[in-house]
Design an enzyme around this catalytic site. Sequence first.
Site, PDB file in Angstrom:
ATOM      1  N   ASP A 176      -0.189   5.849  17.179  1.00 31.54           N
ATOM      2  CA  ASP A 176      -1.167   5.615  16.131  1.00 31.54           C
ATOM      3  C   ASP A 176      -1.818   6.956  15.793  1.00 31.54           C
ATOM      4  OD1 ASP A 176      -2.824   3.400  14.700  1.00 31.54           O
ATOM      5  OD2 ASP A 176      -4.335   4.717  15.581  1.00 31.54           O
ATOM      6  N   ASP A 182      -0.939   9.562   2.026  1.00 29.04           N
ATOM      7  CA  ASP A 182       0.484   9.234   1.897  1.00 29.04           C
ATOM      8  C   ASP A 182       1.356  10.456   2.172  1.00 29.04           C
ATOM      9  OD1 ASP A 182      -0.194   6.652   1.260  1.00 29.04           O
ATOM     10  OD2 ASP A 182       0.314   6.809  -0.872  1.00 29.04           O
ATOM     11  N   ASN A 186      -7.989   9.557   4.830  1.00 30.06           N
ATOM     12  CA  ASN A 186      -8.004   8.883   3.530  1.00 30.06           C
ATOM     13  C   ASN A 186      -9.361   9.000   2.848  1.00 30.06           C
ATOM     14  OD1 ASN A 186      -5.358   8.011   3.340  1.00 30.06           O
ATOM     15  ND2 ASN A 186      -5.759   6.060   4.328  1.00 30.06           N
ATOM     16  N   GLU A 206      -0.766   3.243   9.837  1.00 30.35           N
ATOM     17  CA  GLU A 206      -0.547   4.530  10.486  1.00 30.35           C
ATOM     18  C   GLU A 206      -0.012   4.343  11.902  1.00 30.35           C
ATOM     19  OE1 GLU A 206      -4.766   3.438  11.491  1.00 30.35           O
ATOM     20  OE2 GLU A 206      -3.561   3.304   9.698  1.00 30.35           O
TER      21      GLU A 206
END
Length: 180
Positions: free
Chosen positions: A55, A72, A63, A98
């Site tokens: 992770d 992205d 973000n 993620e």
Amino acid sequence: SIAMDNAKMFEKMQQMAITDGLTNLYNRRYFNLILEKEVERAKRYKSSLSLVMMDIDHFKVVNDTFGHLAGDELLKAFSKICQEPLRQTDTMFRYGGEEFVLLLPETKLDEASNVAERVRALVEETVFPTNKGEVRITVSAGVSEFGEQFSSQDGFIESADVALYAAKEAGRNCVRVYSK
């Protein structure tokens, strides 16, 4: 000509059904299919099979700070970097968001832990370029080896997930191995 076009379109649709559109990694649906086959192979031949669940640490901050397009871009670059230390027989999947999974056939727990540590260190030292600037990230990983203690592949997945959460609780940017 129409038959050839239809065959190509069918092949493309099949590939799209098992591939994550952003990272071009195999998706969770395909992971479940492959895992089932690899578990059966490991049982039949009494071979080792390990799983690494990873992770990206604090991905929401990326973000929120740089935007989703930069996030992205980061996921794409991350996917490529993580595959560098893998063997041809190893497979990386996008598990969701993620979260990523490495499926490592013929790999014992200590070897899988070493692979996870190499990936973790590689990610930590990499500067990821995005359209909003350079980003540094870390990754937490949980490692498990399939064995008789698991009555199903779900238990195997859950064990890697438990180890992943242990890595997060240990401060992130580390690898933890599943133990009862």
